[in-house]
Motif scaffolding. Structure first.
Motif, PDB file in Angstrom:
ATOM      1  N   ASP A 104       1.016  -1.042   0.348  1.00 22.70           N
ATOM      2  CA  ASP A 104      -0.172  -0.095   0.057  1.00 22.70           C
ATOM      3  C   ASP A 104       0.928   1.222  -0.496  1.00 22.70           C
ATOM      4  O   ASP A 104       0.850   2.624  -0.537  1.00 22.70           O
ATOM      5  CB  ASP A 104      -1.341  -0.876   1.355  1.00 22.70           C
ATOM      6  N   ARG A 126      -7.632  -0.830  -5.495  1.00 22.30           N
ATOM      7  CA  ARG A 126      -7.002  -2.049  -4.356  1.00 22.30           C
ATOM      8  C   ARG A 126      -8.300  -2.654  -4.515  1.00 22.30           C
ATOM      9  O   ARG A 126      -8.372  -4.340  -5.253  1.00 22.30           O
ATOM     10  CB  ARG A 126      -7.463  -2.271  -2.967  1.00 22.30           C
ATOM     11  N   GLY A 142      -7.138  -3.457   3.769  1.00 18.29           N
ATOM     12  CA  GLY A 142      -5.858  -3.281   3.175  1.00 18.29           C
ATOM     13  C   GLY A 142      -5.271  -4.617   3.101  1.00 18.29           C
ATOM     14  O   GLY A 142      -5.727  -5.575   2.974  1.00 18.29           O
TER      15      GLY A 142
END
Length: 259
Positions: free
Chosen positions: A118, A167, A231
């Protein structure tokens, strides 16, 4: 392989196929601990039950698959690298599937990457159209997953993130790309071994695919919601811990290789 062993492997496949933790790696580990003989049917079973997981993607994303031909062209472009390289290196890949050390190292390295993905991959603020060059690049990332323990899902999602995709978009394109990739792998493995399959084996295979389908439906819904909110770090830490445990067991002399 007993029906209970087939059930456990199918559950593991359904849970892990679309999570970035390596379904193949987990099935190799489970097979090792259960002492399942890695004969031709077992090898075919662990690949073929991916077909059940594929169906879950088609069911959950039916509308997304009813798109323009451009959608399918991009999937085809992304699928090509794995199709060519997988065919050429099939025997070498089969040999790697019997090595738990490779799985452990792959889990560890992949976990470290996921912990920091990330930060190092700048995602686009909104979903956008994937270009053909980006689709091809993601396809080459998918080839890395031919190493057991890497995770096809992790490799393609990371590939998408490095192209600036969100994502969610990276994960969903990974799901879509799984359909032709896993269908080709499952079909190829089945054709190579179908002559030696017994009637009882067919029943186990159908049972395993049904279980993988149901579990994968639940896993996909969970993963998308979790990924959007939190995440990749949790999956990265999980992989690191599992990889370290496996390496520690091997260092202490535990025999974890496939029987």
């Amino acid at each position: 392989m007993t029906i209970w062993q087939a059930l456990l492997l199918a559950i593991i496949e359904g849970i892990t196929e679309f999570l970035p933790v390596s379904s193949t790696g987990h099935m190799i580990i489970a097979s090792s601990f259960m002492g399942i003989s890695h004969d031709e049917f077992t090898k075919m079973y662990t690949v073929n039950i991916q077909f059940g997981a594929i169906i879950s993607v088609l069911v959950l994303y039916t509308r997304r698959f009813l798109q323009t031909t451009d959608f399918y062209y991009k999937l085809f472009v992304a699928f090509l690298p794995a199709a060519v390289i997988g065919f050429l290196l099939n025997d070498y890949i089969d040999a790697l599937l019997e090595n738990v050390v490779v799985v452990a190292i792959s889990l560890l390295v992949g976990g470290i990457i996921l912990v920091f993905i990330d930060r190092i991959a700048q995602e686009h603020p909104k979903d956008r159209e994937i270009t053909y060059p980006e689709a091809l690049k993601i396809g080459f990332y998918q080839c890395i997953a031919m190493i057991p323990g890497v995770s096809r899902s992790a490799a393609t999602i990371i590939g998408g993130m490095f192209q600036g995709l969100t994502r969610r978009q990276s994960a969903e394109f990974s799901f879509f790309l799984a359909v032709p990739t896993m269908a080709a792998a499952a079909g190829y493995k089945f054709l190579k071994t179908y002559e030696s399959i017994q009637a009882a084996d067919i029943k186990i295979l159908l049972f395993g695919n049904a279980i993988a389908f149901i579990v994968a439906m639940l896993a996909i819904r969970f993963f998308i919601n979790f990924l959007t909110r939190y995440g990749f770090k949790v999956f990265g830490y999980y992989r690191i811990i599992l990889g370290i445990i496996l390496l520690a067991l091997l260092a202490m002399g535990y025999e974890l290789d496939i029987v």
